[in-house]
Design a protein around this motif. Structure first.
Motif, short mmCIF file in Angstrom:
data_model
loop_
_atom_site.label_atom_id
_atom_site.label_comp_id
_atom_site.label_asym_id
_atom_site.label_seq_id
_atom_site.Cartn_x
_atom_site.Cartn_y
_atom_site.Cartn_z
N SER A 58 18.08 15.56 -4.68
CA SER A 58 17.56 14.41 -5.42
C SER A 58 18.60 13.30 -5.57
O SER A 58 18.26 12.11 -5.55
N PHE A 59 19.87 13.68 -5.72
CA PHE A 59 20.91 12.67 -5.91
C PHE A 59 21.41 12.07 -4.59
O PHE A 59 21.94 10.97 -4.57
N THR A 60 21.25 12.80 -3.50
CA THR A 60 21.69 12.27 -2.21
C THR A 60 20.56 11.61 -1.43
O THR A 60 20.81 10.94 -0.42
N ARG A 61 19.33 11.79 -1.89
CA ARG A 61 18.18 11.24 -1.18
C ARG A 61 18.25 9.72 -1.01
O ARG A 61 17.89 9.21 0.07
N PRO A 62 18.72 8.94 -2.00
CA PRO A 62 18.79 7.48 -1.80
C PRO A 62 19.62 7.06 -0.61
O PRO A 62 19.44 5.96 -0.08
N LEU A 63 20.54 7.93 -0.15
CA LEU A 63 21.36 7.60 1.01
C LEU A 63 20.53 7.56 2.29
O LEU A 63 20.95 6.98 3.30
N HIS A 64 19.35 8.17 2.23
CA HIS A 64 18.47 8.23 3.41
C HIS A 64 17.22 7.37 3.25
O HIS A 64 16.28 7.51 4.02
N TRP A 65 17.20 6.55 2.22
CA TRP A 65 16.03 5.70 1.99
C TRP A 65 15.84 4.71 3.13
O TRP A 65 16.79 4.24 3.77
N SER A 148 14.39 18.10 -14.34
CA SER A 148 14.90 17.73 -15.67
C SER A 148 16.37 17.35 -15.62
O SER A 148 16.80 16.40 -16.29
N ILE A 149 17.15 18.09 -14.83
CA ILE A 149 18.57 17.76 -14.69
C ILE A 149 18.73 16.38 -14.05
O ILE A 149 19.52 15.55 -14.51
N THR A 150 17.95 16.14 -13.01
CA THR A 150 18.01 14.84 -12.32
C THR A 150 17.64 13.71 -13.27
O THR A 150 18.36 12.71 -13.39
N ASN A 151 16.50 13.88 -13.96
CA ASN A 151 16.06 12.84 -14.90
C ASN A 151 17.03 12.68 -16.06
O ASN A 151 17.25 11.57 -16.56
N GLY A 152 17.61 13.80 -16.50
CA GLY A 152 18.55 13.74 -17.62
C GLY A 152 19.77 12.91 -17.30
O GLY A 152 20.22 12.10 -18.13
N VAL A 153 20.31 13.10 -16.11
CA VAL A 153 21.50 12.33 -15.70
C VAL A 153 21.15 10.84 -15.56
O VAL A 153 21.89 9.97 -16.05
N ILE A 154 20.02 10.56 -14.92
CA ILE A 154 19.60 9.17 -14.75
C ILE A 154 19.37 8.50 -16.10
O ILE A 154 19.80 7.37 -16.34
N ASN A 155 18.67 9.21 -17.00
CA ASN A 155 18.39 8.66 -18.33
C ASN A 155 19.67 8.38 -19.10
O ASN A 155 19.81 7.34 -19.75
N SER A 156 20.62 9.31 -19.03
CA SER A 156 21.88 9.14 -19.76
C SER A 156 22.65 7.93 -19.26
O SER A 156 23.20 7.15 -20.05
N LEU A 157 22.68 7.77 -17.94
CA LEU A 157 23.39 6.63 -17.36
C LEU A 157 22.74 5.30 -17.75
O LEU A 157 23.43 4.34 -18.09
N SER A 241 9.93 5.68 -17.80
CA SER A 241 10.34 7.08 -17.82
C SER A 241 9.28 7.98 -17.22
O SER A 241 9.59 8.92 -16.46
N ALA A 242 8.01 7.71 -17.55
CA ALA A 242 6.91 8.53 -17.02
C ALA A 242 6.82 8.39 -15.51
O ALA A 242 6.69 9.39 -14.79
N ALA A 243 6.87 7.16 -15.01
CA ALA A 243 6.77 6.93 -13.56
C ALA A 243 7.95 7.56 -12.83
O ALA A 243 7.78 8.22 -11.80
N LEU A 244 9.16 7.39 -13.37
CA LEU A 244 10.34 7.95 -12.73
C LEU A 244 10.28 9.48 -12.71
O LEU A 244 10.64 10.11 -11.71
N SER A 245 9.82 10.07 -13.80
CA SER A 245 9.73 11.53 -13.89
C SER A 245 8.76 12.08 -12.84
O SER A 245 9.04 13.10 -12.19
N ILE A 246 7.63 11.42 -12.68
CA ILE A 246 6.64 11.85 -11.70
C ILE A 246 7.19 11.72 -10.28
O ILE A 246 7.00 12.61 -9.44
N ILE A 247 7.89 10.65 -10.01
CA ILE A 247 8.48 10.43 -8.69
C ILE A 247 9.51 11.52 -8.37
O ILE A 247 9.55 12.06 -7.26
N VAL A 248 10.35 11.85 -9.35
CA VAL A 248 11.38 12.87 -9.15
C VAL A 248 10.75 14.24 -8.92
O VAL A 248 11.14 14.97 -8.01
N VAL A 249 9.75 14.59 -9.73
CA VAL A 249 9.08 15.89 -9.57
C VAL A 249 8.43 15.99 -8.19
O VAL A 249 8.56 17.01 -7.49
N ASP A 250 7.73 14.94 -7.79
CA ASP A 250 7.07 14.95 -6.48
C ASP A 250 8.08 15.07 -5.34
O ASP A 250 7.85 15.77 -4.35
N SER A 251 9.21 14.39 -5.48
CA SER A 251 10.23 14.42 -4.43
C SER A 251 10.83 15.81 -4.28
O SER A 251 10.98 16.33 -3.17
N ILE A 252 11.17 16.45 -5.41
CA ILE A 252 11.77 17.79 -5.36
C ILE A 252 10.73 18.82 -4.92
O ILE A 252 11.05 19.76 -4.18
#
Length: 288
Positions: A58-65, A148-157, A241-252
Motif C-alpha cells: 500500500s505504501f509503495t503502490r504510488p510509485l507505480h501509479w 488500518s495501519i495504512t490509514n493510521g499512518v496517513i491520518n497521523s501525517l 476519510s471515508a473515501a480514502l479508507s474505502i480506496i485503501v481497503v479495495d487496493s489491499i
C-alpha cells in the motif's frame, strides 16, 4: 440519563452479537477448507507475513501509479475542496440537533472508532478465525489490520501537517495552523471515521446479501455521524476519510487476491468513484 445508558447498552449488545456470532457464522458457511497439516502457529506466521506485505504494498503502490491513478487522486482532492462549501451549514445543522441525538449512540460511535477498542474487536475476530482455522475470517482480519495501519499512518501525517481547526475549537472551517501540535487543530482527516469505515467496508465485502451489507455499513456509519454531532469534525473531514479508507481497503483486497495468499471464491468488488459538480449537487459518488 437512564434512557441514554439503556440505549448504549442495547446498541453495544446488538453490535457484539452481530460481530461475535452472526458475522462469523455467515462467513463459516462458505469458508474454504484449509489443509489439516497446517498448525495454528503456521497460520499465524502466514497471516503476519501477508499483513506486512500488504502494508508494504500500500505504501509503495504510488510509485507505480499511472495517469488514471493520479486523476482519481485529483478527483478526491477537488471533490473534498468543493464539498467544503457545505461545511458550515452541516455543522450548524448537527449543532442545532445535537441535544435530540441519543447520547448512547454518540458514546458508541466514539468507543467503536477509538483505536484501543477497534483493535481489540479485530483481535477477537482474528482470534476466532485462527482458533477455528477459518481462512475467510483470517483473511478478513488481515485485510482490516493492514488497511488500518495504512490509514493510521496517513491520518497521523495529515493531522499533524494540515492543522485544520475543529468545529468546536474555532468554528471556522478555513482556519489552519500548519504542523500544529494542538489537538484543536487536528480536525482533518477523521481518525474515528477511518477506522470504522475500514472495518465495516472490509467485512461488508465478504457478503453478497444486500441486507447484511446495509447492516454492516450502518454500524460503520455511527462513528462518523457521532463525530459530526459532537462538533469534532467537519463534513469534509468525514467524507475524505471515508473515501480514502474505502480506496485503501479495495487496493489491499485486490493485492491479496492477485498474490493468491488466500483462496477467494470470486474476484473482489471495488467501488468506482466519480466526482460530480452541478448547480444542486457537489461530491463524490461511489458505484458498487
Amino acid at each position: 440519563m437512564l434512557y441514554s445508558k439503556l440505549t448504549y447498552k442495547i446498541t453495544f449488545l446488538t453490535t457484539f452479537l452481530i460481530g461475535c456470532f452472526f458475522l462469523p457464522a455467515q462467513i463459516m458457511q462458505d469458508s474454504t477448507k484449509i489443509k489439516e497439516d497446517k498448525t495454528t502457529l503456521e497460520l499465524l506466521k502466514h497471516d503476519t507475513k501477508q499483513t506486512l506485505k500488504s502494508v508494504g504494498y500500500s505504501f509503495t503502490r504510488p510509485l507505480h501509479w499511472k495517469g488514471k491513478d493520479f486523476s482519481k487522486l485529483g478527483g478526491l482532492l477537488v471533490g473534498t475542496i468543493a464539498l467544503s462549501s457545505l461545511d458550515n451549514e452541516t455543522n450548524r445543522f448537527f449543532e442545532r440537533n445535537s441535544e435530540n441525538f441519543p447520547k448512547g449512540i454518540r458514546d458508541f460511535g466514539w468507543y467503536f472508532g477509538s483505536p484501543q477498542n477497534y483493535f481489540i474487536t479485530n483481535a477477537g475476530l482474528y482470534g476466532f478465525g485462527l482458533l477455528t482455522k477459518n481462512e475467510k475470517i483470517r483473511k478478513t482480519s488481515v485485510l482490516v489490520i493492514s488497511s488500518s495501519i495504512t490509514n493510521g499512518v496517513i491520518n497521523s501525517l495529515l493531522k499533524g501537517s494540515v492543522g485544520r481547526a475543529r468545529p468546536n475549537h474555532t468554528g471556522d472551517p478555513f482556519d489552519f495552523q500548519l504542523f500544529s501540535s494542538e489537538p484543536g487543530y487536528h480536525s482533518f482527516p477523521s481518525g474515528h471515521t477511518a477506522l470504522s469505515v475500514t472495518m465495516s467496508h472490509a467485512i461488508a465485502k465478504q457478503f453478497d446479501n444486500i441486507w447484511v451489507k446495509i447492516g454492516v455499513y450502518g454500524i460503520g456509519a455511527v462513528a462518523p455521524i457521532s463525530r459530526l454531532v459532537d462538533g469534532a469534525h467537519w463534513l469534509t473531514d468525514i467524507a475524505f476519510s471515508a473515501a480514502l479508507s474505502i480506496i485503501v481497503v479495495d487496493s489491499i483486497d485486490k493485492f491479496l487476491f492477485n498474490s493468491k495468499a488466500y483462496n477467494y471464491t470470486k474476484p473482489p468488488k471495488n467501488i468506482s468513484w466519480n466526482f460530480t459538480f452541478s448547480a444542486n449537487q457537489i461530491g463524490l459518488i461511489g458505484t458498487f
